[in-house]
Write a protein that holds these residues in place. Sequence first.
Motif, short mmCIF file in Angstrom:
data_model
loop_
_atom_site.label_atom_id
_atom_site.label_comp_id
_atom_site.label_asym_id
_atom_site.label_seq_id
_atom_site.Cartn_x
_atom_site.Cartn_y
_atom_site.Cartn_z
N ASN A 50 46.48 32.46 44.02
CA ASN A 50 46.34 33.39 42.90
C ASN A 50 47.14 34.67 43.11
O ASN A 50 47.76 35.20 42.18
CB ASN A 50 44.86 33.71 42.67
N LYS A 51 47.15 35.17 44.33
CA LYS A 51 47.90 36.40 44.64
C LYS A 51 49.39 36.20 44.31
O LYS A 51 50.05 37.07 43.73
CB LYS A 51 47.72 36.74 46.12
N ARG A 89 45.16 34.15 35.80
CA ARG A 89 44.37 35.38 35.83
C ARG A 89 43.78 35.61 37.22
O ARG A 89 43.34 34.66 37.87
CB ARG A 89 43.23 35.30 34.82
N PRO A 90 43.69 36.86 37.67
CA PRO A 90 42.95 37.14 38.91
C PRO A 90 41.49 36.70 38.74
O PRO A 90 40.95 36.81 37.63
CB PRO A 90 43.06 38.66 39.05
N PRO A 91 40.84 36.20 39.80
CA PRO A 91 39.47 35.67 39.67
C PRO A 91 38.48 36.57 38.93
O PRO A 91 37.75 36.08 38.05
CB PRO A 91 39.06 35.43 41.13
N GLU A 124 32.11 39.98 44.63
CA GLU A 124 32.64 39.29 43.45
C GLU A 124 31.98 39.82 42.17
O GLU A 124 32.64 39.95 41.13
CB GLU A 124 32.43 37.78 43.59
N ILE A 125 30.68 40.13 42.24
CA ILE A 125 29.98 40.70 41.08
C ILE A 125 30.54 42.09 40.75
O ILE A 125 30.81 42.41 39.59
CB ILE A 125 28.45 40.79 41.35
N ALA A 131 36.33 44.41 36.19
CA ALA A 131 37.34 43.69 35.40
C ALA A 131 36.92 43.62 33.93
O ALA A 131 37.75 43.77 33.02
CB ALA A 131 37.55 42.29 35.96
N TYR A 132 35.65 43.40 33.69
CA TYR A 132 35.13 43.32 32.32
C TYR A 132 35.34 44.66 31.60
O TYR A 132 35.77 44.71 30.45
CB TYR A 132 33.64 42.96 32.36
#
Length: 666
Positions: A50-51, A89-91, A124-125, A131-132
């Motif tokens: 992904n990077k 997209r980034p995770p 991750e959360i 990100a949201y």
Amino acid sequence: MAPKGKVYRGSVKEFPGFDASQDAEALYNAMKGFGSDKEAILDLITSRNNKQRVEICQAYKSQYGKDLIADLKYELTGKFERLIVSLMRPPPYSDAKEIKDAIAGVGTDEKCLIEILASRTNQEIHDLVAAYKDAYERDLEADIVGDTSGHFKKMLVVLLQGAREEDDVVSEDLVEQDAKDLLEAGELKWGTDEAQFIYILGRRSKQHLRLVFDEYLKISGKPIERSIRGELSGDFEKLMLAVVKCIRSTAEYFAERLYKAMKGLGTRDNTLIRIMVSRSEIDMLDIREVFRTKYEKSLYNMIKEDTSGEYKKALLKLCGGDDDAAGEFFPEAAQVAYRMWELSAVAKVELRGTVQPAGSFYDDGDAQVLRKAMKGLGTDEGAIIEVLTQRSNAQRQQILKAYKAHYGRDLMADLKSELSGSLAKLILGLMLTPAQYDAKQLKKAVEGAGTDESVLIEIMATRNNQEIKAINEAYQEAYNKQLEDDLSSDTSGHFKRILVSLALGNRDEGPENVTQAHEDAKKLADVSSNDSSDSLETRFLSILCTRSYPHLRRVFQEFIKLTNHDVEHAIRKRMSGDVRDAFLAIVRSVKNKPAFFADKLYKSMKGAGTDERTLTRIMISRSEIDLLNIRGEFIDLFDKSLHHMIEKDTSGDYCKALLALCGGED
């Protein structure tokens, strides 16, 4: 890549010799002109991590002044487009988009919310929330709160804080207290204290909760999942079960989600894409291994059978390999196989039947009710079912005697003349003692043309010494023949030797012997890699048919340590036919007998037609032993209740009688 000190378990790795400018040019060329080279696009994108993909997007923008994702959306279509765009997209942004889509418009995709929020780490959360906010200029928590309700909403909000404890130092006292608090909040309480479940399952560390679940099983006699199913409901129940599954094994949770996304008619492509993308750089190798162990087929092959075209090719690249190929069975899979059943060995699980002795039992009164139900024109099947399914076998034997004394008639003969079909077989079976019933089933299995090996295996592989000896006596009394003789004359080879060994009823009954278990496991491991089939089956017979259940559990554990395979895998790989089926039945009975019978019941009713002989036999034989446990395993394994499946698959008075034996809806 993998954190320091940890082995990388993703299937997609950093591409060596990576050059973002060259890749951007290759993608531009693949999309310019008429049509696009989809093969080139999927090959390049699925072989970069992904990077590197993010760097390609930046290089593409610099070189061509265009948005790569917009161009990919324009050039590609359908599921393939969704998959490729998601990879770009980034995770955190990919998760944010999935959640936005899940709550946008009419209705909510609760399964998507559950999957993402139950499985992500604290970091991750936090990244997802940021990100949201960046992508949609909205607060994720506010949107979740506005779109959900009740305890489901409360638990989602707790998970959104990303505040799960991460300390691996565990307090034994707190483990015991949390297990006790969960028990008192659910099983021991009138109603349920949902707040206690939310607090403990939403905040404690994974290591701590695994020990809490072990302790809960010890003190309650049932896994936490079964209590959650009994105490909670709806989306809240599904969310809490997902949290528990992810605490136990995130890889196993995703393996199950992938399997359900592809099994049956149609494919849940959104779920399939989301998981394959999100786990490809985290734990796809672990998911593959669990998948192979749990479903006896590789994830690679299931994707291959269930999808097509470039979409299929891209998914297979993300999968990273076929575990059905030679040499592709990994050590981690065996460890997961062991974890699936090992806890049942340490827990003192109480076996419980659904049929208990009637409290205010009066044999003469029951005899009168039965006589009245069969006297005159017509038969009151309902009254017969109500009496005989609600009495223990010992009480039914007393009713037989009272009926004879009161009316000078044989109750069995009267029932036989008044009832017919499946109901008659069920009711008459209930009137025999367990040993008489098993003896009769075995006799039917060996008499006439052909032999019903599955019945021989089911009964002989699952009965204890005392039950086997009682069956031998009942067989001799009913047929004036030795069971061993009939088994010998009707079977052959190693299968005959297995059955004869089991028919002796001489299995050890002592506890495990760790030293001996290691030696036994070594004997099985050595012979499993040997070419001589004869010595293989003889060695397995000498151990599986004679050692005690506690000892065999330890043997299976040692076997995994020595071979990196579960013993079932070795049996399937090296044996075939009735010998293989008999050994597998013994192993499954040792591991978890109620799960063995739950599987048999499910197979008797799934698909077209019902195997009523198997259904009747198991419902009768297990109703006073462990049918409640079987019900629990049934819902754990198949996500549906035994009661509901019987109701759907049978009809009339036969259905009523089976449901009465089943003892309730889960």
